[in-house]
Motif scaffolding. Structure first.
Motif, mmCIF file in Angstrom:
data_model
loop_
_atom_site.group_PDB
_atom_site.id
_atom_site.type_symbol
_atom_site.label_atom_id
_atom_site.label_comp_id
_atom_site.label_asym_id
_atom_site.label_seq_id
_atom_site.Cartn_x
_atom_site.Cartn_y
_atom_site.Cartn_z
ATOM 1 N N ASP A 127 -73.002 -31.100 -5.337
ATOM 2 C CA ASP A 127 -73.996 -30.299 -6.062
ATOM 3 C C ASP A 127 -73.317 -29.263 -6.961
ATOM 4 O OD1 ASP A 127 -73.038 -28.522 -4.198
ATOM 5 O OD2 ASP A 127 -74.907 -28.391 -3.050
ATOM 6 N N SER A 128 -71.995 -29.373 -7.102
ATOM 7 C CA SER A 128 -71.257 -28.473 -7.997
ATOM 8 C C SER A 128 -69.890 -29.093 -8.267
ATOM 9 C CB SER A 128 -71.079 -27.093 -7.347
ATOM 10 O OG SER A 128 -70.211 -27.205 -6.237
ATOM 11 N N ALA A 129 -69.167 -28.515 -9.215
ATOM 12 C CA ALA A 129 -67.820 -29.021 -9.517
ATOM 13 C C ALA A 129 -66.912 -28.890 -8.298
ATOM 14 C CB ALA A 129 -67.229 -28.241 -10.690
ATOM 15 N N ALA A 130 -67.183 -27.892 -7.465
ATOM 16 C CA ALA A 130 -66.322 -27.618 -6.305
ATOM 17 C C ALA A 130 -66.335 -28.751 -5.287
ATOM 18 C CB ALA A 130 -66.750 -26.320 -5.633
ATOM 19 N N ASN A 131 -67.467 -29.456 -5.162
ATOM 20 C CA ASN A 131 -67.502 -30.540 -4.165
ATOM 21 C C ASN A 131 -67.897 -31.874 -4.809
ATOM 22 O OD1 ASN A 131 -70.238 -30.149 -4.555
ATOM 23 N ND2 ASN A 131 -70.767 -30.251 -2.391
ATOM 24 N N SER A 132 -67.540 -32.040 -6.062
ATOM 25 C CA SER A 132 -67.805 -33.302 -6.749
ATOM 26 C C SER A 132 -67.180 -34.468 -5.987
ATOM 27 C CB SER A 132 -67.223 -33.254 -8.164
ATOM 28 O OG SER A 132 -67.097 -34.554 -8.701
ATOM 29 N N SER A 133 -67.854 -35.622 -6.032
ATOM 30 C CA SER A 133 -67.288 -36.814 -5.383
ATOM 31 C C SER A 133 -65.963 -37.224 -6.019
ATOM 32 C CB SER A 133 -68.278 -37.975 -5.472
ATOM 33 O OG SER A 133 -69.406 -37.733 -4.667
ATOM 34 N N GLN A 134 -65.725 -36.773 -7.258
ATOM 35 C CA GLN A 134 -64.445 -37.091 -7.896
ATOM 36 C C GLN A 134 -63.297 -36.553 -7.046
ATOM 37 O OE1 GLN A 134 -64.297 -38.763 -11.222
ATOM 38 N NE2 GLN A 134 -62.308 -39.233 -10.327
ATOM 39 N N LYS A 135 -63.473 -35.373 -6.450
ATOM 40 C CA LYS A 135 -62.430 -34.788 -5.596
ATOM 41 C C LYS A 135 -62.208 -35.643 -4.357
ATOM 42 C CE LYS A 135 -62.394 -29.976 -6.949
ATOM 43 N NZ LYS A 135 -62.379 -28.584 -6.503
ATOM 44 N N TYR A 136 -63.301 -36.125 -3.773
ATOM 45 C CA TYR A 136 -63.166 -36.987 -2.591
ATOM 46 C C TYR A 136 -62.368 -38.241 -2.941
ATOM 47 C CZ TYR A 136 -64.259 -40.415 0.973
ATOM 48 O OH TYR A 136 -64.138 -41.391 1.931
ATOM 49 N N TRP A 137 -62.757 -38.902 -4.035
ATOM 50 C CA TRP A 137 -62.091 -40.150 -4.415
ATOM 51 C C TRP A 137 -60.637 -39.914 -4.831
ATOM 52 C CZ3 TRP A 137 -63.730 -44.530 -2.811
ATOM 53 C CH2 TRP A 137 -65.105 -44.772 -2.647
ATOM 54 N N ASP A 138 -60.386 -38.828 -5.555
ATOM 55 C CA ASP A 138 -59.007 -38.549 -5.987
ATOM 56 C C ASP A 138 -58.069 -38.423 -4.785
ATOM 57 O OD1 ASP A 138 -59.822 -38.599 -8.602
ATOM 58 O OD2 ASP A 138 -59.756 -36.425 -8.918
ATOM 59 N N LYS A 139 -58.535 -37.718 -3.752
ATOM 60 C CA LYS A 139 -57.720 -37.530 -2.543
ATOM 61 C C LYS A 139 -57.513 -38.871 -1.824
ATOM 62 C CE LYS A 139 -57.722 -34.716 1.699
ATOM 63 N NZ LYS A 139 -58.332 -35.424 2.824
ATOM 64 N N LEU A 140 -58.595 -39.631 -1.709
ATOM 65 C CA LEU A 140 -58.524 -40.928 -1.030
ATOM 66 C C LEU A 140 -57.579 -41.885 -1.762
ATOM 67 C CD1 LEU A 140 -60.364 -42.415 1.337
ATOM 68 C CD2 LEU A 140 -61.243 -43.647 -0.641
ATOM 69 N N VAL A 141 -57.740 -41.934 -3.085
ATOM 70 C CA VAL A 141 -56.918 -42.844 -3.903
ATOM 71 C C VAL A 141 -55.437 -42.459 -3.830
ATOM 72 C CG1 VAL A 141 -56.391 -43.439 -6.311
ATOM 73 C CG2 VAL A 141 -58.739 -43.604 -5.449
ATOM 74 N N LYS A 142 -55.166 -41.166 -3.858
ATOM 75 C CA LYS A 142 -53.770 -40.700 -3.798
ATOM 76 C C LYS A 142 -53.112 -41.189 -2.507
ATOM 77 C CE LYS A 142 -50.996 -36.495 -4.208
ATOM 78 N NZ LYS A 142 -51.007 -35.022 -4.233
ATOM 79 N N GLU A 143 -53.858 -41.078 -1.411
ATOM 80 C CA GLU A 143 -53.320 -41.529 -0.124
ATOM 81 C C GLU A 143 -53.119 -43.046 -0.130
ATOM 82 O OE1 GLU A 143 -54.454 -41.621 4.626
ATOM 83 O OE2 GLU A 143 -55.664 -40.366 3.289
ATOM 84 N N TYR A 144 -54.085 -43.774 -0.678
ATOM 85 C CA TYR A 144 -53.975 -45.246 -0.699
ATOM 86 C C TYR A 144 -52.808 -45.704 -1.568
ATOM 87 C CZ TYR A 144 -55.184 -50.155 -1.155
ATOM 88 O OH TYR A 144 -55.133 -51.523 -1.135
#
Length: 405
Positions: free
Chosen positions: A28-45
């Motif tokens: 609901d804001s830039a602070a918790n955008s799903s982009q942050k979730y995916w970026d972290k997940l992708v980096k680990e993968y």
């Protein structure tokens, strides 16, 4: 084994592969955008898979389904899409099946009713990604002031609403049948009256006797008695109803987990109970799921399957569910959440999931039916409305859309 077999002949040989994923934004804001979730997940993968790059683009829910459709129509389908509906693409044979992609253990871990909702003609194309159920929220302060207990039946709900109205509560029961999300409120009430959008064999039964009786009751016993507030239900949207609840203006309404944060931020003390039914607590709750799908156009089934096995790892499913107050779509993550203190707020919603029923998302006709419900269902409970006539019109729309499949 399954993923490796699915990849035979379509992986494009050796060398680096870039997989494109288009996903919806749950933040609901830039602070918790799903982009942050995916970026972290992708980096680990990517750190563990040197030959594979994952390119994720996140769009708002207002745009994501349209963006994917435009890409597919232009012949530029992404490798994966995490959006609201999969059936249209499955019907055109544009998607891999879950069997083509996922390990047997990943497939077996999906909650059974979510996996079933991802099927078209018995074959799973839609992989559940996020789930939610609904509960009846009530304002504890307003209820205490009026000496009320939360209702278990429609009769008790109407009596509580009348008591709240007598004390000047603006929306004793908020009934959002406006165009934003009327299909959800409609389904919740249909289920609580023993009906639903479809019958026991999966055919549309919108104008069933149970559904007509449910909307007759809503029109006569709630709306007709002035118990749903100053805005006509057909003009009241879900977001406006949630906002009014957070201002302390609503006695009761159906809500999903995100309402907890909205209300708590504004200091509203609330309780949550299962939806009342016509003769007792409703035996079936409404569930909602969003979907992951993989397009066949670019190949790379093996790499896509391997990445999705990682996406559905217990830890990653839990991280996503906790970040966005959603329910896990896998049994393993649900078991953890059921017993973990930090997830206590979500447990009542999680308890509803096993007996929940989802929209008939496996039907390509559902999009047209849902749009028609959003447009017309408010008329059924209006002053000059006829529930039987409105539901009959919607059934005719459903039958036409179904025969066009």
């Amino acid at each position: 084994m399954t993923a490796a077999l699915g990849g035979c002949g379509v992986t494009g040989g050796s060398g680096d592969v870039t997989l494109r994923l288009v996903a919806a934004d749950y933040g609901d804001s830039a602070a918790n955008s799903s982009q942050k979730y995916w970026d972290k997940l992708v980096k680990e993968y990517e750190s563990k898979h040197s030959g594979v790059k994952i390119d994720v683009t996140v769009y708002s829910w207002n745009d994501v389904d349209r963006k994917v459709k435009e890409m597919v129509d232009a012949g530029k389908a992404p490798d994966m899409a995490q959006i609201g509906a999969y059936a249209d693409y499955a019907a055109k044979d544009e998607l891999y099946t879950a069997d083509d992609l996922l390990s047997i253990s990943t497939q077996a871990d999906f909650a059974s009713q979510l996996a079933t909702a991802g099927q078209v003609k018995g074959v799973q194309y839609g992989m559940p990604f996020a789930a939610s159920t609904r509960l009846l929220f009530y304002n504890k302060t307003l209820f205490a002031n009026a000496g009320l207990t939360p209702p278990k039946t429609w009769k008790q709900l109407a009596a509580d609403a009348a008591a709240l109205k007598a004390r000047g509560v603006k929306y004793p029961y908020a009934l959002p049948l406006g165009p934003e999300e009327a299909q959800a409120e409609t389904m919740q009430w249909m289920l609580s009256g023993g009906g639903g959008y479809t019958d026991t064999v999966g055919s549309y039964g919108i104008d069933s006797a149970q559904n007509v009786a449910t909307f007759d009751w809503l029109k006569d016993d709630l709306v007709g008695k002035g118990l749903t507030g100053p805005v006509a239900p057909g003009n009241l949207n879900r977001a406006a109803a949630f906002s009014a609840f957070a201002k302390g203006e609503v006695g009761m309404l159906n809500g999903h987990p995100s309402l907890m944060k909205i209300a708590a931020k504004k200091g509203v003390k609330f309780g949550m109970v299962p939806m009342p039914g016509s003769g007792g607590r409703s035996s079936t709750s409404m569930g909602v799921a969003d979907w992951m799908m993989a397009f066949k156009k670019n190949g790379h089934a093996q790499q896509v399957g391997d990445f999705l096995d990682f996406v559905y790892d217990e830890k990653n499913v839990l991280d996503f569910s906790r970040e966005y107050d959603l329910l896990p779509v896998t049994n393993s993550a649900s078991e953890v959440m059921s017993s973990d203190e930090r997830d206590a707020d979500l447990k009542p919603f999680l308890d509803e999931l096993p007996q929940s029923e989802l929209y008939p998302v496996g039907k390509t006709s559902w999009a047209a039916v849902s749009a028609a419900v959003k447009k017309r269902i408010g008329q059924a409970v209006g002053a000059n409305g006829s529930p039987a006539a409105t539901l009959s019109q919607l059934q005719a729309t459903a039958s036409t859309a179904e025969s066009a499949d």
